[in-house]
Design an enzyme around this catalytic site. Structure first.
Site, PDB file in Angstrom:
ATOM      1  N   ILE A  33       1.071  -1.645  -0.034  1.00  0.00           N
ATOM      2  CA  ILE A  33       0.009  -0.057   0.032  1.00  0.00           C
ATOM      3  C   ILE A  33       1.089   1.008  -0.468  1.00  0.00           C
ATOM      4  CG2 ILE A  33      -0.251   0.458   2.431  1.00  0.00           C
ATOM      5  CD1 ILE A  33      -3.556   0.706   2.221  1.00  0.00           C
ATOM      6  N   HIS A 103       6.098 -12.351   6.047  1.00  0.00           N
ATOM      7  CA  HIS A 103       6.024 -12.171   5.065  1.00  0.00           C
ATOM      8  C   HIS A 103       6.803 -11.197   3.778  1.00  0.00           C
ATOM      9  CE1 HIS A 103       5.556  -8.223   7.610  1.00  0.00           C
ATOM     10  NE2 HIS A 103       6.115  -7.715   6.651  1.00  0.00           N
ATOM     11  N   HIS A 105       8.728  -9.122   1.356  1.00  0.00           N
ATOM     12  CA  HIS A 105       9.068  -7.595   0.384  1.00  0.00           C
ATOM     13  C   HIS A 105       9.991  -9.100  -1.213  1.00  0.00           C
ATOM     14  CE1 HIS A 105       7.725  -4.788   3.853  1.00  0.00           C
ATOM     15  NE2 HIS A 105       8.049  -6.133   4.423  1.00  0.00           N
TER      16      HIS A 105
HETATM   17  P1  5GP Z   1       6.878  -4.945   7.624  1.00  0.00           P
HETATM   18  O1  5GP Z   1       7.457  -3.402   8.157  1.00  0.00           O
HETATM   19  O2  5GP Z   1       6.448  -5.648   8.516  1.00  0.00           O
HETATM   20  O3  5GP Z   1       7.734  -5.097   6.990  1.00  0.00           O
HETATM   21  O4  5GP Z   1       6.529  -4.425   6.051  1.00  0.00           O
HETATM   22  C1  5GP Z   1       4.140  -4.262   6.423  1.00  0.00           C
HETATM   23  C2  5GP Z   1       4.486  -3.960   5.270  1.00  0.00           C
HETATM   24  O5  5GP Z   1       2.683  -3.680   4.431  1.00  0.00           O
HETATM   25  C3  5GP Z   1       4.736  -2.763   5.229  1.00  0.00           C
HETATM   26  O6  5GP Z   1       5.772  -1.683   3.604  1.00  0.00           O
HETATM   27  C4  5GP Z   1       3.778  -1.312   4.288  1.00  0.00           C
HETATM   28  O7  5GP Z   1       2.853  -0.432   3.599  1.00  0.00           O
HETATM   29  C5  5GP Z   1       1.740  -3.039   4.383  1.00  0.00           C
HETATM   30  N1  5GP Z   1       0.679  -2.701   4.525  1.00  0.00           N
HETATM   31  C6  5GP Z   1       0.205  -2.434   5.490  1.00  0.00           C
HETATM   32  N2  5GP Z   1      -1.317  -2.327   5.555  1.00  0.00           N
HETATM   33  C7  5GP Z   1      -1.413  -2.698   4.466  1.00  0.00           C
HETATM   34  C8  5GP Z   1      -2.782  -2.996   3.668  1.00  0.00           C
HETATM   35  O8  5GP Z   1      -3.465  -2.834   4.206  1.00  0.00           O
HETATM   36  N3  5GP Z   1      -2.346  -3.476   2.612  1.00  0.00           N
HETATM   37  C9  5GP Z   1      -1.180  -3.431   1.848  1.00  0.00           C
HETATM   38  N4  5GP Z   1      -1.582  -3.467   0.693  1.00  0.00           N
HETATM   39  N5  5GP Z   1       0.232  -3.157   2.409  1.00  0.00           N
HETATM   40  C10 5GP Z   1      -0.145  -3.432   3.719  1.00  0.00           C
END
Ligand code: 5GP
Length: 118
Positions: A33, A103, A105
Site C-alpha cells: 500500500i 511476509h 517484500h
Molecule cells: P513490515 O514492516 O511489517 O515488514 O512491512 C509491512 C508492510 O505492509 C509495509 O510495507 C506496509 O506498507 C504494508 N501494509 C500495511 N498495511 C497494508 C495494507 O492494508 N495493505 C497493503 N497492501 N499493504 C499494507
C-alpha cells in the site's frame, strides 16, 4: 501468539481489499500500500505464522516449498527475473516488522540502493 485480526489475516479473508498479483494454495501476493520502490509486492503464506521463527519451526514442508516457489513465481509474473530484484523479510522488533504475519517484500523495477540503512 498469532493475532488473527492482523491486517494481512484480514486481507487473506478478503475482509479488506488488496491489489492481487498472484495466488495459489500456499501464498497470496499483492502490491504494498506504501511502495518503497517502483515495484513493491508482498508475498505472504496462507497459513497463520507470525514470523520466520514461527514458520521455520512449525510450517509443513509443503508450505515452506510453496512460499519459496511462490516468491519465484511472483518475480516471473512481475517480469523482473532478468533485471534483478530484492527480496527482504523484516523479523521481530529489531528487524522492524510491523505486521505480525510472515511476509516477504519484493522490490524491483529500478536499481535499488544499499542493502541496509540505519
Ligand atoms: P513490515 O514492516 O511489517 O515488514 O512491512 C509491512 C508492510 O505492509 C509495509 O510495507 C506496509 O506498507 C504494508 N501494509 C500495511 N498495511 C497494508 C495494507 O492494508 N495493505 C497493503 N497492501 N499493504 C499494507
Amino acid at each position: 501468539m498469532y493475532d488473527k485480526d492482523n491486517i494481512f489475516a484480514k486481507i487473506l479473508r478478503a475482509e479488506i481489499p488488496c491489489k492481487k498479483v498472484y495466488e495459489d494454495k500456499f501464498v497470496l501476493a499483492f502490491h504494498d500500500i506504501n511502495p518503497q520502490a517502483k515495484i513493491h509486492v508482498l508475498v505472504i503464506p496462507k497459513g497463520a505464522y507470525v514470523d520466520l521463527n514461527d514458520f521455520s519451526k512449525n510450517a509443513k514442508n509443503e508450505e515452506i516449498e510453496g512460499l519459496i516457489r511462490g516468491l519465484g513465481k511472483v518475480a516471473k509474473i512481475l517480469n523482473i527475473e532478468e533485471a534483478g530484484y530484492r527480496y527482504l523479510g523484516n523479523n521481530g522488533k529489531d528487524g522492524g516488522q510491523e505486521v505480525p504475519h510472515l511476509h516477504f517484500h519484493i522490490f524491483g523495477g529500478e536499481k535499488l540502493g544499499k542493502m541496509i540503512s540505519k
